[in-house]
Design an enzyme around this catalytic site. Structure first.
Site, PDB file in Angstrom:
ATOM      1  CG  HIS A 141       2.072   3.336   6.521  1.00  0.00           C
ATOM      2  ND1 HIS A 141       2.647   2.126   6.816  1.00  0.00           N
ATOM      3  CD2 HIS A 141       2.830   4.267   7.132  1.00  0.00           C
ATOM      4  CE1 HIS A 141       3.713   2.333   7.580  1.00  0.00           C
ATOM      5  NE2 HIS A 141       3.849   3.616   7.784  1.00  0.00           N
ATOM      6  CG  ASP A 158      -3.983   2.889   8.691  1.00  0.00           C
ATOM      7  OD1 ASP A 158      -3.953   3.325   9.854  1.00  0.00           O
ATOM      8  OD2 ASP A 158      -2.965   2.769   7.989  1.00  0.00           O
ATOM      9  CD  GLN A 166      -0.320   9.516  11.029  1.00  0.00           C
ATOM     10  OE1 GLN A 166      -0.479  10.461  11.795  1.00  0.00           O
ATOM     11  NE2 GLN A 166       0.806   8.820  11.013  1.00  0.00           N
ATOM     12  CE  LYS A 169       1.934   5.787  13.407  1.00  0.00           C
ATOM     13  NZ  LYS A 169       3.182   6.406  12.957  1.00  0.00           N
ATOM     14  CB  CYS A 187       5.927   3.793   5.325  1.00  0.00           C
ATOM     15  SG  CYS A 187       7.280   3.453   6.418  1.00  0.00           S
TER      16      CYS A 187
HETATM   17  N1  PLP Z   1      -0.731   3.572   8.810  1.00  0.00           N
HETATM   18  C1  PLP Z   1      -0.467   4.884   8.799  1.00  0.00           C
HETATM   19  C2  PLP Z   1      -1.419   5.811   8.090  1.00  0.00           C
HETATM   20  C3  PLP Z   1       0.660   5.366   9.456  1.00  0.00           C
HETATM   21  O1  PLP Z   1       0.925   6.674   9.439  1.00  0.00           O
HETATM   22  C4  PLP Z   1       1.511   4.456  10.116  1.00  0.00           C
HETATM   23  C5  PLP Z   1       2.746   4.920  10.763  1.00  0.00           C
HETATM   24  O2  PLP Z   1       3.323   5.928  10.413  1.00  0.00           O
HETATM   25  C6  PLP Z   1       1.181   3.107  10.112  1.00  0.00           C
HETATM   26  C7  PLP Z   1       0.059   2.703   9.441  1.00  0.00           C
HETATM   27  C8  PLP Z   1       2.024   2.094  10.804  1.00  0.00           C
HETATM   28  O3  PLP Z   1       1.977   2.288  12.175  1.00  0.00           O
HETATM   29  P1  PLP Z   1       2.883   1.409  13.154  1.00  0.00           P
HETATM   30  O4  PLP Z   1       4.282   1.530  12.644  1.00  0.00           O
HETATM   31  O5  PLP Z   1       2.687   2.053  14.489  1.00  0.00           O
HETATM   32  O6  PLP Z   1       2.381   0.018  13.099  1.00  0.00           O
END
Ligand code: PLP
Length: 411
Positions: free
Chosen positions: A128, A205, A208, A231, A369
């Protein structure tokens, strides 16, 4: 494998989510945008309401009753999170604003303390943007290089390249557990072990992952892990950074201000100990308590049952979607969770998403993203359906019907 939730159980659990009962454009809402954010159960909403109505107060600073009740609840929330991810110590759990905030914290603090010209940071091509851009920024500042683990056409990391990528210049490896655009579950335990053999710490990270499967930071032996409350059925604006104490102790603070200090004179500040060193200013108290309520809600159902239920639903959805002529699934890894990304013929994903929306079906369209992922596949984006335990086979049928109608218009 745990038993899946019965349709009766899902029906009852859906009552906890008042938002799911609404109609959109006259159709029953089919909410398939859970990877972007999940809906919140009454148990979380009521926890937030009770906090603001009954014990709203600032934490860690007051001698008065309300402040002590709020502080106890806030620290109890930290313990709930620590238990959920199996952290050894509560103080290894830092409240942040979310995944993005947590990665920025580590990139900035780790970068300041550990990176110098000639060093490198390794990420993967399926990250992301929030796990790319902060590393690009700190690498640029420090004269370090960003290196990338590629993935194959199935969306699986090319791990045969790992050994050569993890050379002597690498200071940290940052990667996602589960891809938000391809659904791939990366074999992170193996990757972490490979990095550790070369004394390279790993940031995971978990944005998900934690809502779909049991994640034990101790079993993975991961050095840092981040995720977002919103999430996993919790509020927006709250997230978690887990860090091994030995690493967090080595890093400088991220921001300066109240709570993160032990003593301040006009000449010098002595920083507070963990976890407060990384929590400058008034935190999102309600968010932290709300997140704990969400994790308790997940625990009450059982994450293994959630995983089994979602896996069965994903299988059902994959089979049904693959029967639609001209539908191409993007990301075909063997180990998958959470999302199905696809393209409907030559239709632009945005048009597909818009036509589904008019039928009450909420999906996400675009690059999610993950622009580098789309560039690698040579596509502008995908339409993405993403699942939670409260989704039903009837909703998948509605998605399939919606896509068939969209195809008639678009193709
Ligand atoms: N990393 C992953 C794999 C994501 O799916 C997301 C959000 O869709 C993020 C990071 C960023 O999360 P946040 O916008 O809650 O900081």
């Amino acid at each position: 494998m745990s038993t899946i939730l019965t349709s009766l159980e899902i029906k009852e659990l859906r009552r906890d989510f008042p938002l799911l009962a609404q109609k959109v454009y006259g159709h029953p809402l089919v909410y398939l945008d859970n990877a972007a954010t999940t809906q919140k159960p009454n148990q979380v909403l009521e926890t937030l309401d009770t906090y603001y109505k009954q014990y709203n107060s600032n934490v860690h600073r007051g001698v008065h009753h309300l402040s002590q009740v709020a502080t106890d609840a806030y620290e109890a929330a930290r313990k709930t999170v620590a238990d959920y991810i199996d952290a050894g110590e509560d103080k290894e759990v830092i409240f942040t604003k979310g995944t993005t905030d947590g990665i920025n914290l580590v990139a900035s603090c780790f970068g300041k303390a550990m990176l110098k010209p000639g060093d490198s940071v390794v990420i993967t091509a399926m990250e992301h943007h929030s796990n790319i851009v902060p590393w690009q920024m700190i690498c640029e500042e420090k004269g370090a290089t960003l290196k990338v683990i590629p993935f194959n056409t199935y969306g699986e990391l090319e791990l045969d390249k790992l050994d050569s990528l993890l050379d002597d210049s690498v200071r940290i490896l940052a990667l996602t557990y589960v891809s938000n655009s391809l659904a791939t579950i990366n074999p992170v335990k193996k990757i972490i072990a490979a990095a550790h053999e070369k004394n390279i710490p790993v940031l995971l990270d978990g944005a998900q992952a934690v809502q779909h499967m049991n994640v034990s930071v101790r079993e993975l032996d991961v050095d840092f892990m981040v995720f977002s409350g919103h999430k996993i059925y919790g509020p927006t604006g709250i997230g978690i950074l887990y860090g091994k104490q030995q690493w967090l102790d080595k890093l400088p603070p991220y921001q300066g201000g109240g709570d993160m200090i032990k003593t301040v004179t006009l000449e010098k500040t002595v920083y507070n100990e963990l976890p407060f060193k990384f929590e400058a200013g008034t935190p999102d108290i309600a968010g932290a308590i709300g997140l704990a309520a969400a994790l308790k809600y997940v625990n009450a159902i059982g994450i293994e049952r959630i995983q089994a239920t979602e896996a069965a639903l994903m299988d059902y959805a994959m089979e049904a979607l693959q029967k639609i002529p001209n539908l191409r699934i993007v990301g075909q890894a063997k180990q998958r969770a959470g999302v199905i990304s696809f393209l409907l013929g030559t239709a632009h994903p945005f048009d597909t998403g818009e036509l589904l929306d008019k039928q009450g079906i909420a999906v996400r369209t675009g690059h999610h993203c993950c622009q580098p992922v789309m560039d690698i596949f040579g596509i502008p984006g995908t339409t993405r359906a993403s699942f939670a335990f409260y989704n039903t086979e009837a909703e998948i049928d509605a998605l399939v019907g919606g896509l068939e109608r969209a195809a008639k218009i678009l193709l």
